[in-house]
Write a protein that holds these residues in place. Structure first.
Motif, PDB file in Angstrom:
ATOM      1  N   TRP A 292       1.955  -6.961   6.101  1.00 49.14           N
ATOM      2  CA  TRP A 292       2.549  -6.044   5.137  1.00 49.14           C
ATOM      3  C   TRP A 292       1.370  -5.451   4.217  1.00 49.14           C
TER       4      TRP A 292
ATOM      5  N   TRP B  66      -1.620  -5.140   5.072  1.00 49.81           N
ATOM      6  CA  TRP B  66      -2.398  -4.058   5.797  1.00 49.81           C
ATOM      7  C   TRP B  66      -1.700  -2.769   5.691  1.00 49.81           C
ATOM      8  N   ILE B  67      -0.375  -2.565   5.896  1.00 49.22           N
ATOM      9  CA  ILE B  67       0.309  -1.748   5.906  1.00 49.22           C
ATOM     10  C   ILE B  67       0.404  -0.872   4.781  1.00 49.22           C
TER      11      ILE B  67
ATOM     12  N   TRP C 226      -3.425   1.001   4.418  1.00 53.48           N
ATOM     13  CA  TRP C 226      -3.609   2.072   5.115  1.00 53.48           C
ATOM     14  C   TRP C 226      -2.573   3.047   5.083  1.00 53.48           C
ATOM     15  N   ILE C 227      -1.454   2.706   4.689  1.00 49.56           N
ATOM     16  CA  ILE C 227      -0.366   3.773   4.710  1.00 49.56           C
ATOM     17  C   ILE C 227      -0.344   4.577   3.306  1.00 49.56           C
ATOM     18  N   SER C 228      -0.737   3.815   2.172  1.00 50.54           N
ATOM     19  CA  SER C 228      -0.363   4.306   0.770  1.00 50.54           C
ATOM     20  C   SER C 228      -1.757   5.425   0.700  1.00 50.54           C
TER      21      SER C 228
ATOM     22  N   PRO D 206      -2.964   7.878   2.816  1.00 53.32           N
ATOM     23  CA  PRO D 206      -2.439   9.229   3.253  1.00 53.32           C
ATOM     24  C   PRO D 206      -1.248   9.687   2.778  1.00 53.32           C
ATOM     25  N   LEU D 207      -0.166   8.804   2.665  1.00 56.70           N
ATOM     26  CA  LEU D 207       0.916   8.964   2.060  1.00 56.70           C
ATOM     27  C   LEU D 207       0.982   9.722   0.939  1.00 56.70           C
TER      28      LEU D 207
END
Length: 556
Positions: free
Chosen positions: A9, A11-12, A15-17, A19-20
């Motif tokens: 979680w 790493w998610i 890397w997701i925060s 660009p989102l």
């Protein structure tokens, strides 16, 4: 090994925060929207701790210049300022206290002043912890008190075991006498009564074991609660206080001094400690096991005597630390002209608390700890101890807090926040808003560090106050204080984690008393912010509206 999203979680989040958030906010050319992206990204990283807090604090250093919110030079200047130098000076001074073992001598000496009955023993531990925590970190204070509590509890348990062993031994002798006969009937009856009493004591031993566990748990909880409350007493007592001072100084001017902070905070600290003590006494102390108060007092005295005579090292550190507090308190107090304005009449803020702190720090490195043996003597403070004990990451965290706040102001986001808050919250009274933001901050600090909580909330409540045309102090003061009240969960603060492990607690055993103590302390802070704060800043003779306007223009 099977792949699991739960195990990845962090790493998610990492890397997701970005660009989102960038898809939501970076399409705009307005600085305010770009600043929202940076602020939200920092908040997400701080909350999840996907990367260390100090590393998250470095994001403005490259994101603000990249997004044209602030220049690199402007951002860099927020990471080193006088508030951080005050923090460094206070930390090094407290490291000197720990290195000289002065803190343990002070703790045992204060405990000796209190009685050793359960009620006064509890108050003694709480007062000792809160007092020491005003000057050194809550983590160090709790770590100091844990072995003392363990030793006291062990001593009481040994008393009980010794008493039970003596009675059992007497019963065996009585049994021998009874078997031999030739006893008067009255003596036989007395022996039988003693035997029955011993059986009762053996049956009660299980109850005593539960009572000891309860006493141990309550003493540990009282120590961690008191350490967090005690840190609110001085500007240098906790990081949240210094973040508050840094934001006020950077944004408005330097009128929050060591003296007027103590004048505001210490009465509330005393009331909080006493009310938490009353709560703990009414709920738990009546279930404590009985003990020989004289033996407990003798044990504490023996622990103090084992420290030996006071050394020159301890005396010198105590004098230097007391001198530092004197310099801070009397630099520029509100009630008379301080020594700094006297030295520089034309520039009253030419010398601030950081100068006094660095002077004392330098003195600690040039005064020998043992002047009778200069050849082998070390100074009062060594760089090795400083390098090991000073939490350097906190400097970056505080610098990140100041950078984020400066970016909110420079980008114009503060005005946007203020306008929207004014539209939606203008119908609520300042007291209701105060309670709401303090409650949110107080529970938010349970899932985030105290420093991160104050970093996130202080800029918001400042702009909320300005949008409602009231003094920012009215919201910033109580939010700063309640951000330290992480009483409920082990992850709320390092001192909680220490106690949780040392006492082998379960989460409900900490959370249930913690939530009651939270609301007790919240009530005190709200009351002090709406009464004593007026007196401290010489505004008590004005109407509330006049107070708000005048305080905003004069104090801040």
């Amino acid at each position: 090994m099977r792949f699991s999203i739960l195990n990845c979680w962090k790493w998610i989040v990492l890397w997701i925060s970005p660009p989102l958030l960038s898809s939501l906010f970076l399409y705009s050319t307005e600085k305010e929207v770009k600043c929202v992206f940076v602020v939200l990204l920092m908040i997400i990283y701080w909350l999840t701790e996907a990367v260390p807090l100090a590393i998250t604090a470095l994001l403005p250093m490259f994101l603000y210049p990249l997004l044209e919110i602030m220049s690199t030079k402007q951002v860099a200047s927020t990471y080193i300022n006088d508030t951080l130098m005050v923090f460094l000076g206070s930390i090094i001074s407290t490291v000197a206290i720990e290195q000289s073992n002065l803190h343990q001598r002070i703790a045992l000496r204060i405990l000796m002043l209190f009685g050793t009955s359960p009620i006064w023993l509890l108050l003694g531990f709480m007062c000792t912890t809160s007092f020491i925590s005003m000057w050194i970190s809550d983590t160090a204070t709790t770590a100091l008190m844990v072995p003392i509590i363990e030793a006291v509890i062990l001593n009481i348990m040994e008393q009980k075991k010794s008493t039970l062993s003596t009675i059992t031994h007497n019963n065996n002798n009585n049994n021998d006498l009874t078997l031999n006969g030739n006893l008067d009937p009255k003596e036989v009856e007395a022996i039988e009564n003693r035997r029955k009493n011993s059986f009762k004591m053996e049956r009660d031993s299980n109850k005593d074991e539960k009572a000891f566990k309860l006493m141990r748990r309550v003493l540990f909880l009282s120590v961690t609660f008191s350490s967090l409350i005690g840190g609110t007493g001085t500007l240098t007592g906790t990081t949240t206080n210094l973040i508050f001072k840094g934001m006020v100084t950077n944004l408005e001017g330097d009128n929050i001094t060591f003296a007027n902070w103590m004048l505001f905070a210490i009465p509330g600290l005393i009331i909080c400690v006493l009310l938490v003590w009353v709560f703990m006494t009414l709920v738990f102390v009546r279930k404590f096991p009985k003990s020989d108060n004289e033996k407990v007092g003798s044990f504490i005295r023996s622990k103090y005597n084992s420290l030996g005579p006071v050394s020159f090292h301890e005396i010198a550190v105590l004098i230097m630390f007391s001198f530092l507090l004197t310099l801070w308190f009397f630099r520029d107090p509100d009630f008379f002209k301080g020594w700094a304005p006297a030295l520089h009449p034309k520039e009253s803020n030419y010398i601030n608390d950081a100068s006094a702190a660095m002077f004392i720090v330098c003195m600690m490195f040039v005064i020998p700890a043992n002047p009778r043996d200069l050849q082998n003597s070390k100074p009062l403070m060594t760089w090795k101890a400083v390098n090991e004990k000073v939490p350097w990451g906190v400097f970056l965290l505080m610098g990140g807090a100041f950078s984020m706040s400066s970016g909110i102001k420079e980008s114009g986001l503060s005005k946007v926040i203020g306008r929207h808050l004014n539209e939606h919250l203008s119908g609520l009274s300042p007291l209701v808003l105060q309670i709401v933001v303090c409650t949110l901050s107080m529970f938010f600090t349970e899932v985030s560090s105290n420093a991160a909580t104050s970093t996130i909330f202080l800029p918001i409540v400042k702009h909320l106050a300005e949008s409602l045309h009231i003094s920012p102090l009215r919201f910033m003061l109580p939010v700063t204080v309640v951000s330290s009240f992480a009483f409920m969960f082990p992850a709320g603060s390092p001192s909680n984690a220490i106690v949780y492990e040392a006492a082998n607690l379960k989460v409900p055993e900490m959370a249930i008393p913690g939530i009651f103590c939270k609301f007790i302390c919240l009530s005190v802070v709200i009351g002090m912010s709406n009464s004593w704060a007026y007196v401290v800043y010489n505004m008590h003779d004005l109407e509330p509206n006049a107070f708000n306007t005048t305080l905003q223009t004069t104090v801040l």
